[in-house]
Design an enzyme around this catalytic site. Structure first.
Site, mmCIF file in Angstrom:
data_model
loop_
_atom_site.group_PDB
_atom_site.id
_atom_site.type_symbol
_atom_site.label_atom_id
_atom_site.label_comp_id
_atom_site.label_asym_id
_atom_site.label_seq_id
_atom_site.Cartn_x
_atom_site.Cartn_y
_atom_site.Cartn_z
ATOM 1 N N ASP A 52 29.405 -30.861 20.204
ATOM 2 C CA ASP A 52 30.231 -30.290 21.401
ATOM 3 C C ASP A 52 29.547 -30.769 22.940
ATOM 4 O O ASP A 52 30.475 -31.058 23.717
ATOM 5 C CB ASP A 52 30.268 -28.707 21.277
ATOM 6 C CG ASP A 52 31.408 -28.497 20.241
ATOM 7 O OD1 ASP A 52 31.881 -29.452 19.474
ATOM 8 O OD2 ASP A 52 31.796 -27.484 20.259
ATOM 9 N N ASN A 100 36.140 -31.684 18.795
ATOM 10 C CA ASN A 100 36.606 -30.503 18.410
ATOM 11 C C ASN A 100 35.994 -29.528 19.198
ATOM 12 O O ASN A 100 35.872 -28.086 18.844
ATOM 13 C CB ASN A 100 36.606 -30.276 16.752
ATOM 14 C CG ASN A 100 37.258 -28.935 16.416
ATOM 15 O OD1 ASN A 100 38.442 -28.783 16.996
ATOM 16 N ND2 ASN A 100 37.234 -28.638 15.129
ATOM 17 N N ASP A 334 32.330 -14.482 17.158
ATOM 18 C CA ASP A 334 31.682 -15.830 16.492
ATOM 19 C C ASP A 334 30.820 -15.113 15.552
ATOM 20 O O ASP A 334 30.804 -15.542 14.321
ATOM 21 C CB ASP A 334 31.181 -16.440 17.271
ATOM 22 C CG ASP A 334 32.446 -17.579 17.998
ATOM 23 O OD1 ASP A 334 33.580 -17.570 17.423
ATOM 24 O OD2 ASP A 334 31.789 -18.331 18.865
ATOM 25 N N GLU A 362 37.798 -23.126 14.920
ATOM 26 C CA GLU A 362 37.594 -24.500 14.086
ATOM 27 C C GLU A 362 38.563 -24.637 13.072
ATOM 28 O O GLU A 362 39.182 -25.696 12.413
ATOM 29 C CB GLU A 362 36.270 -24.782 13.764
ATOM 30 C CG GLU A 362 35.289 -25.396 15.132
ATOM 31 C CD GLU A 362 34.848 -23.925 15.965
ATOM 32 O OE1 GLU A 362 35.550 -23.121 15.746
ATOM 33 O OE2 GLU A 362 33.852 -24.253 16.856
ATOM 34 N N HIS A 408 31.283 -25.559 11.498
ATOM 35 C CA HIS A 408 29.702 -25.259 11.493
ATOM 36 C C HIS A 408 29.417 -23.829 11.088
ATOM 37 O O HIS A 408 28.383 -23.634 10.273
ATOM 38 C CB HIS A 408 29.191 -25.448 12.892
ATOM 39 C CG HIS A 408 29.863 -24.571 14.094
ATOM 40 N ND1 HIS A 408 29.335 -24.116 15.013
ATOM 41 C CD2 HIS A 408 31.337 -24.341 14.400
ATOM 42 C CE1 HIS A 408 29.905 -23.444 16.014
ATOM 43 N NE2 HIS A 408 31.261 -23.809 15.369
ATOM 44 N N ARG A 409 30.383 -22.649 11.655
ATOM 45 C CA ARG A 409 29.948 -21.417 11.145
ATOM 46 C C ARG A 409 30.127 -21.134 9.736
ATOM 47 O O ARG A 409 29.426 -20.271 9.225
ATOM 48 C CB ARG A 409 30.807 -20.459 12.142
ATOM 49 C CG ARG A 409 30.218 -20.511 13.422
ATOM 50 C CD ARG A 409 30.577 -19.278 14.430
ATOM 51 N NE ARG A 409 30.178 -19.817 15.794
ATOM 52 C CZ ARG A 409 29.243 -19.980 16.387
ATOM 53 N NH1 ARG A 409 27.858 -19.809 15.485
ATOM 54 N NH2 ARG A 409 29.061 -20.512 17.595
ATOM 55 N N LYS A 441 28.031 -29.435 15.138
ATOM 56 C CA LYS A 441 28.798 -28.887 16.290
ATOM 57 C C LYS A 441 27.676 -28.066 17.255
ATOM 58 O O LYS A 441 27.934 -28.110 18.364
ATOM 59 C CB LYS A 441 29.631 -28.219 15.701
ATOM 60 C CG LYS A 441 30.728 -27.849 16.864
ATOM 61 C CD LYS A 441 32.132 -27.039 16.317
ATOM 62 C CE LYS A 441 33.456 -27.429 16.949
ATOM 63 N NZ LYS A 441 33.261 -26.783 18.012
#
Ligand code: DC
Length: 686
Positions: A52, A100, A334, A362, A408-409, A441
């Site tokens: 990112d 993204n 998040d 995402e 990613h998360r 990311k």
């Protein structure tokens, strides 16, 4: 990083140690944009290096910012020289690809819409297909209200977008700018970051429609604007005023805090698995400006024991099992994903509410989380903006292949499910993470960091043993297979070489190569082997704090190794040292007795050979490329003598292990050999 399409985590049983967090994504991209809009140079310290931030950096460079990386006290610093709010330094017709990264797309849309309207320009902003499904219409509407010309190049309300304007244009700032606050706080952040560009002749007022979500992210935006010389007047969370004549002023130097959302995985790790020593997290602490730091309170409510100071946290297990909670997560959107996975270790049902924003991240994170947690055996319910998780019963845990949705998360959170033995899972299960590289990311080294802290029972840690004669190519093959899998690598020959070199240096080896080594000397060499300070760092070998790679790899050291390796006491002394390399997530070990003696339970054993001529030729090439002159015929004689000694010695003679795959790679390239071994492994696994 590893190159395989998925990562298999063995069942994990504990964790301890220190992790240094990468820089915050939210702070990094805001700082980059602000530095890019300022005049002069800003030295950015501890910037996140990720997918990112890479797209933001590329965009700034296209716009005419100058970026210079340099080292200061051994750490990388990025000097950003900005455009000073004026487009004339760079080209004005540009296509920007923003991957993204919402933290790049939203603020750049706002900044470039304002710049092109006032100064002229023609910009196309696009991203990956998922970016084109992430809403931006509310921001575009607000900017159009200001007089910006914005074309939808795809579906209206979503990227890609085209922003255009003529030099000398004007903006419509008599009325307050109105923007919705209940879909993504990034729209307001984008306007706050960009509208100082339009404040030359009057105050700029922004009004939020609807209940503002994710307020802590607005706090980060305001704090960073302040660092860049722009004071925004805030009336509640409804009205924000940027004073006339606001101008971005570089602070000269700025430090990026560690990522508080990334910290959540390690806070959870401590709460779940740190039963002895704590998990220490460096990079964020009690003084953090990031809203996600409040994840710590939620983790404490579930049972975590947390201590903190400026820039650090220490977490260990408190209540166990964890306590289920019912929490409104609007303030930590998040990090709240991590709570959904902690819920697997709680007694009862954990309900997370007010998380509607998960659906436009995402991926649709509510739906993704429901699907993946169910695969593990959990009972999961969902609503438009909530999720409820009840852990699997001890016997209901399932081995799962976790789909990660390029998010990613999802990958980072779900990796914590591998601690199921601690939840009493019967049997305990491994967890497969698909497309693990999506963590790039925000946290490219996430799995390496997790593995460095976590442990598993040895029998669950897979080993690939590659044995064979000298110069069969097993070292190169084993190192490459380990790198592809993201596993550890043990070159056991180096241990014997190091012992040989050290024994020689201390006068413990008779000058006559044929002379037997007496009992006393054998004992002294074995003592030396057990205590010798040997460390591996990448492909370098350190002995007693000195880089001895070249000495250890020398032909003569191989001959010394061959002598000491025939001594049973030396082999016994090195046995435990070799076992210690078996750590999460797996080990590829090469040598002579990896499959027969040291790791007889290796999941895959390969016995690698090549004809003597090929081996002599390979060794010759290797020596020449290292600047060491050598004669191919004498190399071949040496190899054959060494093989004979290794094959005929009494202890752990070189021979194929039971069940080993025989692999003659005389006519096979290294790349083909690597693929062959990976294929065998995939087959075994399945
Ligand atoms: O693989 P290499 O050339 O670095 O090995 C050096 C010597 O060490 C070799 O002659 C045999 C010995 N060795 C051993 O006996 N057992 C091992 N596991 C590895 C090497």
């Amino acid at each position: 990083m590893f190159s395989i399409p998925h990562l298999d985590l063995p069942p994990l049983v504990g964790a301890a140690g220190t992790v240094k967090l990468p820089g915050s994504k939210s702070i990094s991209n805001r700082v980059l944009l602000l530095a890019g809009l300022s005049a002069g140079t800003t030295a950015v310290h501890d910037l996140l290096d990720s997918d990112d931030t890479a797209v933001m950096l590329a965009a700034l460079e296209q716009l005419g910012c100058k970026l210079v990386r340099r080292l200061q006290d051994g750490r990388e610093v990025l000097d950003v020289t900005g455009i000073g709010g004026v487009l004339n330094t760079g080209p004005r017709t540009l296509q920007l690809f923003l991957g993204n990264a919402g933290t790049a797309m939203r603020p750049l849309t706002a900044a470039l819409a304002v710049l092109s309207t006032l100064q002229g320009g023609d910009f196309e902003l696009s991203g990956v297909p998922r970016m084109h499904e992430r809403p931006i219409g509310d921001l575009v509407d607000a900017l159009r209200g200001l007089g910006c010309a914005i074309d939808d190049l795809g579906q209206p309300g979503y990227p890609p977008l085209r922003l255009r304007g003529q030099p000398g244009g004007a903006m419509n700032l008599q009325q307050p700018v109105r923007v919705r606050g209940d879909v993504s706080s990034q729209f307001l952040t984008a306007l706050l970051l960009a509208l100082p560009l339009a404040s030359a002749t009057q105050d700029v007022v922004i009004e939020v429609e609807g209940e503002l979500i994710s307020k802590p992210y607005i706090d980060i935006t305001l704090a960073l604007l302040q660092r860049f010389g722009i004071a925004v007047k805030r009336d509640g969370w409804q009205r924000f005023t940027i004073a006339q004549g606001s101008a971005y002023t570089s602070p000269g130097s700025i430090h990026v805090e560690g990522d508080a959302s990334s910290a959540s995985y390690f806070v959870a790790l401590g709460a779940i698995a740190a039963t002895d020593a704590p998990i220490r997290i460096e990079g964020v602490g009690a003084d953090s400006i990031q809203g996600d730091i409040r994840f710590v309170e939620a983790a404490q409510a579930m049972g975590a024991q947390v201590q903190s100071g400026p820039g650090w946290l220490e977490v260990r297990r408190g209540a166990w099992p964890l306590r289920a909670i019912d929490l409104n997560c609007n303030h930590i959107p998040d990090a709240a994903m991590t709570l959904a996975v902690m819920a697997l270790y709680a007694q009862g049902t954990t309900r997370l509410t007010d998380i509607g924003s998960w659906r436009v991240k995402e991926t649709d994170r509510i739906s993704a989380m429901v699907t993946e947690l169910r695969k593990l055996g959990a009972t999961v319910d969902e609503g438009p903006d909530w999720i409820a998780v009840t852990p699997p019963a001890a016997r209901a845990w399932q081995h799962a292949s976790i789909h990660t949705y390029d998010d990613h998360r999802m990958a980072m959170c779900l990796s914590l499910a591998a601690f199921n033995p601690l939840a009493g899972a019967q049997p305990s299960v491994g967890v497969r993470i698909e497309d693990p590289r999506c963590v790039g990311k925000t946290f490219p080294d996430y799995f390496e960091a997790l593995f460095a802290l976590s442990h598993a029972r040895a029998e669950y840690i897979p080993v690939i043993a590659i044995d064979g004669p000298s110069s069969s190519g097993k070292g190169t093959l084993a190192a490459r297979v380990a790198a592809a899998l993201g596993w550890h690598y043990l070159d056991s020959g180096v241990l014997y070489r190091a012992v040989g070199v050290a024994a020689q240096a201390r006068g413990l080896l008779p000058a006559d190569v044929q002379a037997p080594i007496g009992d006393d000397l054998q004992r002294d060499i074995a003592t030396l082997a057990a205590a010798l300070d040997i460390r591996f760092a990448g492909d370098r070998v350190w002995m007693d704090g000195v880089d001895q790679t070249d000495l250890v790899r020398h032909e003569a050291s191989g001959a010394l190794a061959s002598r000491v390796s025939a001594l049973p006491a030396v082999r016994a002394a090195l046995h435990q040292r070799q076992l210690n390399f078996r750590t999460v997530p797996g080990l590829v070990a090469d040598g002579r007795d990896m499959g027969t003696v040291v790791f007889p339970d290796a999941a895959l054993k390969v016995f690698l050979t090549a004809d003597a001529a090929t081996r002599a030729e390979r060794r010759h090439k290797q020596l020449i490329s290292n600047g060491i002159s050598a004669n191919i015929d004498s190399l071949r004689l040496d190899l054959e003598a060494r093989d004979l000694r290794d094959r005929t010695r009494a202890v752990a003679p070189l021979k194929p292990a039971e069940g080993a795959v025989m692999f003659d790679n005389s006519g096979t390239s290294i790349e083909e050999s690597v693929q062959q071994v990976l294929q065998w492994w995939e087959h075994r696994r399945a």
